[in-house]
Design an enzyme around this catalytic site. Structure first.
Site, PDB file in Angstrom:
ATOM      1  N   SER A 187       0.657  -1.225  -0.016  1.00 37.66           N
ATOM      2  CA  SER A 187       0.136   0.195   0.088  1.00 37.66           C
ATOM      3  C   SER A 187       0.740   1.257   0.031  1.00 37.66           C
ATOM      4  CB  SER A 187      -1.113  -0.025   1.113  1.00 37.66           C
ATOM      5  OG  SER A 187      -0.193   0.041   2.451  1.00 37.66           O
ATOM      6  N   ASP A 188       2.028   1.246   0.333  1.00 37.51           N
ATOM      7  CA  ASP A 188       3.050   2.440   0.519  1.00 37.51           C
ATOM      8  C   ASP A 188       4.273   1.939  -0.182  1.00 37.51           C
ATOM      9  OD1 ASP A 188       3.796   5.062   1.020  1.00 37.51           O
ATOM     10  OD2 ASP A 188       4.253   4.822   3.068  1.00 37.51           O
ATOM     11  N   LEU A 189       4.402   1.547  -1.302  1.00 34.57           N
ATOM     12  CA  LEU A 189       5.944   1.381  -1.798  1.00 34.57           C
ATOM     13  C   LEU A 189       6.351   2.554  -2.227  1.00 34.57           C
ATOM     14  CD1 LEU A 189       7.292  -1.081  -2.489  1.00 34.57           C
ATOM     15  CD2 LEU A 189       6.498  -0.743  -5.183  1.00 34.57           C
TER      16      LEU A 189
END
Length: 236
Positions: free
Chosen positions: A166-168
Site C-alpha cells: 500500500s505504500d511502496l
C-alpha cells in the site's frame, strides 16, 4: 498462522516465532534500555525502536495513524476482532511471504491492548542486517552503485505472487551488503488477485516517492537511465 496468547481480558500477544520467549515486556523500550539492549530509534508514522541483544536484532514499531485524523486520534483503532487488527494481518502476510521465499523481515510478534471498543498495538520484526533503504543510499550519492535492474526484478516477484504494497516508496525498499533487495513495512498491505492496474499504481507510487525526494534533497538523484533499468528488470 500467528498464535495468540491472552495475557489479560484486554491484552493479547500474537506470536509468529514461537521459539523466542516473547512477553508483553518486549514491546516496552524501557525493558530493553534496562538491559543496555536499546540500540537506536527511528522516525516515521509510528514510533520505532531498534533492539540488539543475545537473542537477536529486532525492531519494535507502534502503530500510529497518518493524515488529518492523526491530529485527533494518533494510535487508537476500532476493534472488530483479533484477525482484523493491524498486527495480526501484517504478521500473517509476512508469514505467507516468507513461505513464498520473498525477501521480507522475519515476523516475531504483535501486541494488542483493547479498551472501550478500540485498540492500541505494536509489532516486532527482525532487523535486516547490514542494510540501508534506497532513500539513504541515494541521498548519500550511491544511486549509481545500485543494481536498478535487480530492484525491478524483485518488485516483480512480489507482484507475481499478488502482493500489494500500500505504500511502496524509497524508504520501504532496502539493500544489504550482499546486494540483496528487501521490502519492508507491510501495514495495510495484502495478497490480492493479480491485476495490471494496481501493479502499475504500485510502480507509479514508487516513482512519485523518488521524484518527491529529489525535489526536497539536493543530493538525491535518480536518472532516467536508472529508472529505465528498474523497469527493464521489472518487465524481465
Amino acid at each position: 498462522m500467528p498464535q495468540t496468547i491472552t495475557l489479560s481480558p484486554n491484552t493479547q500477544l500474537i506470536k509468529s516465532d514461537v521459539t523466542l520467549p516473547v512477553t508483553d515486556a518486549w514491546f516496552e523500550p524501557g525493558f530493553w534500555q534496562a538491559q543496555n539492549a536499546l540500540s537506536g530509534t527511528g522516525n516515521g508514522r509510528g514510533a520505532v525502536w531498534f533492539i540488539h541483544n543475545e537473542l537477536g536484532d529486532f525492531v519494535i514499531r507502534r502503530y500510529h495513524r497518518g493524515g488529518l485524523i492523526a491530529k485527533f486520534n494518533k494510535a487508537l483503532f476500532l476493534y472488530t476482532g483479533l484477525k482484523s487488527t493491524r498486527p495480526w494481518l501484517e504478521l500473517h502476510l509476512l508469514e505467507k511471504m516468507r513461505a513464498l521465499n520473498l525477501p521480507v523481515p522475519r515476523p516475531i510478534a504483535g501486541l494488542i491492548t483493547t479498551h472501550n471498543g478500540f485498540y492500541r498495538s505494536a509489532l516486532i520484526t527482525e532487523t535486516i542486517a547490514n542494510a540501508s533503504d534506497l532513500f539513504e543510499m541515494i541521498k548519500a550519492g550511491k544511486s549509481h552503485t545500485l543494481d536498478w535492474n535487480n530492484i525491478g526484478h524483485v518488485i516483480k516477484r512480489f507482484h507475481d505472487h499478488g502482493i500489494y504494497h500500500s505504500d511502496l516508496n524509497c524508504h520501504n525498499i532496502m539493500v544489504d551488503q550482499l546486494n540483496t533487495v528487501w521490502v519492508i513495512d507491510f501495514d495495510k498491505c495484502e495478497q490480492r488477485p493479480i491485476n495490471p492496474i494496481w501493479q502499475q499504481n504500485n510502480l507509479d507510487r514508487l516513482k512519485r516517492s523518488l521524484n518527491k525526494e529529489s525535489e526536497k534533497q539536493a543530493s538525491f538523484t535518480v536518472t532516467d537511465t536508472q529508472w529505465n533499468h528498474f523497469l527493464e528488470g521489472y518487465r524481465g
